[in-house]
Design a protein around this motif. Structure first.
Motif, PDB file in Angstrom:
ATOM      1  N   ALA A   1      -2.197  12.999   9.221  1.00  9.36           N
ATOM      2  CA  ALA A   1      -3.021  13.801   8.208  1.00  9.36           C
ATOM      3  C   ALA A   1      -2.737  13.051   6.988  1.00  9.36           C
ATOM      4  CB  ALA A   1      -2.710  15.080   7.950  1.00  9.36           C
ATOM      5  N   THR A   2      -3.672  12.131   6.691  1.00 10.15           N
ATOM      6  CA  THR A   2      -3.537  11.273   5.346  1.00 10.15           C
ATOM      7  C   THR A   2      -4.992  11.169   4.741  1.00 10.15           C
ATOM      8  OG1 THR A   2      -4.080   9.174   6.315  1.00 10.15           O
ATOM      9  CG2 THR A   2      -1.562   9.880   5.974  1.00 10.15           C
ATOM     10  N   ASP A   3      -5.390  10.610   3.639  1.00 11.93           N
ATOM     11  CA  ASP A   3      -6.504  10.447   2.914  1.00 11.93           C
ATOM     12  C   ASP A   3      -7.399   9.506   3.942  1.00 11.93           C
ATOM     13  OD1 ASP A   3      -5.641  11.545   0.806  1.00 11.93           O
ATOM     14  OD2 ASP A   3      -5.318   9.736  -0.220  1.00 11.93           O
ATOM     15  N   MET A   4      -6.864   8.775   4.628  1.00 10.90           N
ATOM     16  CA  MET A   4      -7.688   7.867   5.642  1.00 10.90           C
ATOM     17  C   MET A   4      -8.275   8.673   6.733  1.00 10.90           C
ATOM     18  SD  MET A   4      -6.366   4.431   7.855  1.00 10.90           S
ATOM     19  CE  MET A   4      -6.585   3.191   6.425  1.00 10.90           C
TER      20      MET A   4
ATOM     21  N   PRO B   1       1.637   4.379  13.286  1.00 11.28           N
ATOM     22  CA  PRO B   1       2.145   5.595  12.945  1.00 11.28           C
ATOM     23  C   PRO B   1       1.578   7.036  13.636  1.00 11.28           C
ATOM     24  CG  PRO B   1       0.497   4.968  11.476  1.00 11.28           C
ATOM     25  CD  PRO B   1       0.488   3.764  12.450  1.00 11.28           C
ATOM     26  N   GLY B   2       0.510   6.477  14.525  1.00 13.30           N
ATOM     27  CA  GLY B   2      -0.147   7.700  15.385  1.00 13.30           C
ATOM     28  C   GLY B   2      -0.912   8.348  14.458  1.00 13.30           C
ATOM     29  N   PHE B   3      -1.888   9.188  14.956  1.00 14.59           N
ATOM     30  CA  PHE B   3      -2.785   9.970  14.197  1.00 14.59           C
ATOM     31  C   PHE B   3      -2.202  10.949  13.057  1.00 14.59           C
ATOM     32  CE2 PHE B   3      -6.590  13.209  14.148  1.00 14.59           C
ATOM     33  CZ  PHE B   3      -7.272  12.598  13.620  1.00 14.59           C
TER      34      PHE B   3
ATOM     35  N   LYS C   1      -1.197   1.205 -12.350  1.00 14.35           N
ATOM     36  CA  LYS C   1      -0.819   2.568 -12.781  1.00 14.35           C
ATOM     37  C   LYS C   1      -0.697   3.597 -11.497  1.00 14.35           C
ATOM     38  CE  LYS C   1      -1.726   6.076 -15.712  1.00 14.35           C
ATOM     39  NZ  LYS C   1      -1.429   7.205 -14.972  1.00 14.35           N
ATOM     40  N   ARG C   2      -1.403   3.280 -10.505  1.00 15.79           N
ATOM     41  CA  ARG C   2      -1.062   3.993  -9.328  1.00 15.79           C
ATOM     42  C   ARG C   2       0.275   4.011  -8.689  1.00 15.79           C
ATOM     43  NH1 ARG C   2      -6.940   3.271  -8.063  1.00 15.79           N
ATOM     44  NH2 ARG C   2      -6.754   1.763  -6.639  1.00 15.79           N
ATOM     45  N   GLY C   3       0.928   2.734  -8.749  1.00 19.50           N
ATOM     46  CA  GLY C   3       2.012   2.461  -8.252  1.00 19.50           C
ATOM     47  C   GLY C   3       3.179   3.292  -9.248  1.00 19.50           C
TER      48      GLY C   3
ATOM     49  N   LEU D   1       0.286  -5.637  -6.032  1.00 18.34           N
ATOM     50  CA  LEU D   1       0.075  -6.305  -4.939  1.00 18.34           C
ATOM     51  C   LEU D   1      -1.201  -5.897  -4.260  1.00 18.34           C
ATOM     52  CD1 LEU D   1       0.583  -8.608  -3.129  1.00 18.34           C
ATOM     53  CD2 LEU D   1       1.934  -7.262  -1.548  1.00 18.34           C
ATOM     54  N   ASP D   2      -2.306  -6.822  -4.488  1.00 16.98           N
ATOM     55  CA  ASP D   2      -3.559  -6.460  -3.683  1.00 16.98           C
ATOM     56  C   ASP D   2      -3.510  -7.332  -2.523  1.00 16.98           C
ATOM     57  OD1 ASP D   2      -6.141  -6.328  -2.663  1.00 16.98           O
ATOM     58  OD2 ASP D   2      -7.182  -6.266  -4.566  1.00 16.98           O
ATOM     59  N   THR D   3      -3.313  -6.857  -1.312  1.00 14.94           N
ATOM     60  CA  THR D   3      -3.148  -7.856  -0.270  1.00 14.94           C
ATOM     61  C   THR D   3      -4.485  -8.642   0.161  1.00 14.94           C
ATOM     62  OG1 THR D   3      -3.663  -5.960   1.522  1.00 14.94           O
ATOM     63  CG2 THR D   3      -1.145  -6.369   0.879  1.00 14.94           C
TER      64      THR D   3
ATOM     65  N   ALA E   1      -0.750  -1.578   4.091  1.00 18.95           N
ATOM     66  CA  ALA E   1      -2.060  -1.457   3.274  1.00 18.95           C
ATOM     67  C   ALA E   1      -3.053  -1.817   4.163  1.00 18.95           C
ATOM     68  CB  ALA E   1      -2.070  -2.365   2.111  1.00 18.95           C
ATOM     69  N   ALA E   2      -3.917  -0.774   4.383  1.00 17.23           N
ATOM     70  CA  ALA E   2      -5.325  -1.055   5.172  1.00 17.23           C
ATOM     71  C   ALA E   2      -6.217  -0.100   4.751  1.00 17.23           C
ATOM     72  CB  ALA E   2      -4.778  -0.776   6.685  1.00 17.23           C
ATOM     73  N   ILE E   3      -7.621  -0.578   5.156  1.00 17.09           N
ATOM     74  CA  ILE E   3      -8.704   0.427   4.820  1.00 17.09           C
ATOM     75  C   ILE E   3      -9.505   0.684   5.958  1.00 17.09           C
ATOM     76  CG2 ILE E   3      -8.796  -0.246   2.427  1.00 17.09           C
ATOM     77  CD1 ILE E   3     -10.940  -2.332   3.004  1.00 17.09           C
ATOM     78  N   ILE E   4     -10.568   1.752   5.850  1.00 18.16           N
ATOM     79  CA  ILE E   4     -11.151   2.058   7.057  1.00 18.16           C
ATOM     80  C   ILE E   4     -12.626   2.056   6.314  1.00 18.16           C
ATOM     81  CG2 ILE E   4     -11.175   4.428   6.807  1.00 18.16           C
ATOM     82  CD1 ILE E   4     -10.724   4.461  10.127  1.00 18.16           C
TER      83      ILE E   4
ATOM     84  N   VAL F   1       1.559  -2.909  10.362  1.00 15.84           N
ATOM     85  CA  VAL F   1       1.324  -1.474  10.788  1.00 15.84           C
ATOM     86  C   VAL F   1       0.028  -1.438  11.276  1.00 15.84           C
ATOM     87  CG1 VAL F   1       0.879   1.023   9.866  1.00 15.84           C
ATOM     88  CG2 VAL F   1       2.851  -0.798   9.078  1.00 15.84           C
ATOM     89  N   SER F   2      -0.268  -1.149  12.550  1.00 14.17           N
ATOM     90  CA  SER F   2      -1.399  -1.309  13.157  1.00 14.17           C
ATOM     91  C   SER F   2      -1.778   0.162  13.732  1.00 14.17           C
ATOM     92  CB  SER F   2      -1.310  -2.156  14.543  1.00 14.17           C
ATOM     93  OG  SER F   2      -2.471  -2.496  15.146  1.00 14.17           O
ATOM     94  N   SER F   3      -2.687   0.113  14.869  1.00 13.24           N
ATOM     95  CA  SER F   3      -3.284   1.567  15.214  1.00 13.24           C
ATOM     96  C   SER F   3      -3.789   1.261  16.655  1.00 13.24           C
ATOM     97  CB  SER F   3      -4.460   1.734  14.235  1.00 13.24           C
ATOM     98  OG  SER F   3      -5.374   2.823  15.067  1.00 13.24           O
TER      99      SER F   3
ATOM    100  N   GLY G   1       0.852  -1.153  -0.009  1.00 15.60           N
ATOM    101  CA  GLY G   1       0.038   0.042  -0.113  1.00 15.60           C
ATOM    102  C   GLY G   1       0.821   1.275  -0.154  1.00 15.60           C
ATOM    103  N   ALA G   2       1.940   1.008  -0.731  1.00 15.77           N
ATOM    104  CA  ALA G   2       2.918   2.394  -0.818  1.00 15.77           C
ATOM    105  C   ALA G   2       2.803   3.427  -2.030  1.00 15.77           C
ATOM    106  CB  ALA G   2       4.397   1.946  -1.052  1.00 15.77           C
ATOM    107  N   ASN G   3       1.687   3.151  -2.669  1.00 14.49           N
ATOM    108  CA  ASN G   3       1.339   4.398  -3.833  1.00 14.49           C
ATOM    109  C   ASN G   3       0.861   5.651  -3.361  1.00 14.49           C
ATOM    110  OD1 ASN G   3      -1.105   2.331  -3.524  1.00 14.49           O
ATOM    111  ND2 ASN G   3      -1.884   4.288  -4.334  1.00 14.49           N
TER     112      ASN G   3
END
Ligand code: NAP
Length: 285
Positions: A234-237, A230-232, A46-48, A66-68, A96-99, A139-141, A14-16
């Motif tokens: 500022a990203t798209d998430m 990573p802590g809270f 393409k995004r990569g 890679l789609d995990t 890589a993660a989603i919400i 990578v967790s939260s 999930g590095a794009n």
């Protein structure tokens, strides 16, 4: 490929964009091009490729599709690592993660498909490629410890059990998803805010998985498996929340796990900014 056999190889999923992108950016700067391969994982090629261009196409960075959440994609990516990059991995960063905020069994399947099962299955496939003294960084939260803090004692004990197995952990996850369907979450012992709950439980399960993997693999190749937040940021998430910290700091928190001395890190531990933190804890106010 003999020229790549000796190179230190690091995969970031999930590095794009977001924190994963910044991890690759920092790794590319600090790693000598002739001795390191950085694989920029992206579910969309393409995004990569666009991300690679944004980085200035450094010679030590390569895009890996890679789609995990897809076993087929994981198998294809593994084949590509074998064929193009010497079939060896020193560090895997499962970023890589989603919400999803809508509480539904479908949304839960999607979240767990990437945030929990995706990491579990990818690690199982990549384990044979891991080198002696390799590191797997999940990578967790802090959302994980918070949902467990609000959960019943019985659930806390199940997640934190030192004898937990992957099978039992899958059962915990499946019970959670079933309880969403049957509207019985409170009965099962989950009490957190619905909009936060699924993501939090996926990360609590990831922290527990990290401990199980650490136990399973510590005597094999001397692998280190840790989780880190990573802590809270500022990203798209987080919809670039104004009170969030810069995503670069989140990337640093994760990179600490790559660069710290092995003796400073506890196998199976959960970390934030280089400090080990508990797996069950109250929200910070
Ligand atoms: N931001 C925060 O405040 C925060 C706090 C705690 C923990 N975290 C964790 O930090 C990590 C990075 O978060 P972020 O804020 O950078 O998120 P983000 O900006 O939403 O970026 C997520 C990245 O993951 C990729 N991704 C999602 N599902 C994927 C899949 N199935 N296969 C491959 N790639 C996939 C996305 O790819 P696409 O572009 O294709 O969608 C994107 O590159 C996540 O594990 C997140 O849970 C973040």
């Amino acid at each position: 490929m003999s020229s790549t056999e000796q190179k230190r190889t690091i995969l970031v999923t999930g590095a794009n964009r977001g924190i994963g992108f910044l991890i690759v950016k920092k790794l590319a700067k600090e790693s000598p091009p002739d001795s390191t391969i950085i694989l920029l994982g992206s579910r969309d090629l393409k995004r990569g490729e666009d991300a690679l261009i944004q980085l200035g196409s450094p010679s030590n960075v390569h895009v890996l599709q890679l789609d995990t959440s897809s076993r087929e994609s994981i198998i294809r990516a593994k084949d590509e690592i074998n064929q193009k990059y010497g079939g060896q991995l020193d560090v895997v960063i499962n970023n890589a993660a989603i919400i999803r905020k809508d509480l539904s069994a479908d949304a839960a399947r999607e979240i767990f498909g990437t945030n929990y099962y995706g990491v579990k299955i990818l690690n199982e496939y990549l384990f044979p490629l891991m080198q002696e003294n390799g590191r797997i960084i999940n990578v967790s939260s802090r959302a994980g410890p918070i949902v467990l803090y609000k959960a019943s004692q019985a659930l806390q004990e199940r997640y934190a059990s030192s004898t937990l197995t992957k099978y039992q952990l899958d059962q915990l996850v499946e019970e959670f998803i079933s309880a969403i369907e049957t509207n019985t979450l409170e009965h099962l012992g989950y009490n957190a805010e619905p909009s936060f709950l699924m993501y939090g439980v996926s990360k609590a399960a990831l922290n527990a998985l990290t401990q199980v993997e650490a136990y399973e693999w510590s005597n094999n190749k001397n692998l280190l498996v840790v989780s880190v937040t990573p802590g809270f940021c500022a990203t798209d998430m987080t919809e670039h929340a104004p009170d969030a910290r810069p995503a670069e700091l989140g990337a640093d928190s994760i990179l600490y796990m790559v660069n710290a001395l092995r003796s400073e890190l506890k196998n199976g531990g959960f970390y934030a900014d280089g400090q080990q933190i508990p797996l069950i804890s109250a929200p910070i106010v």
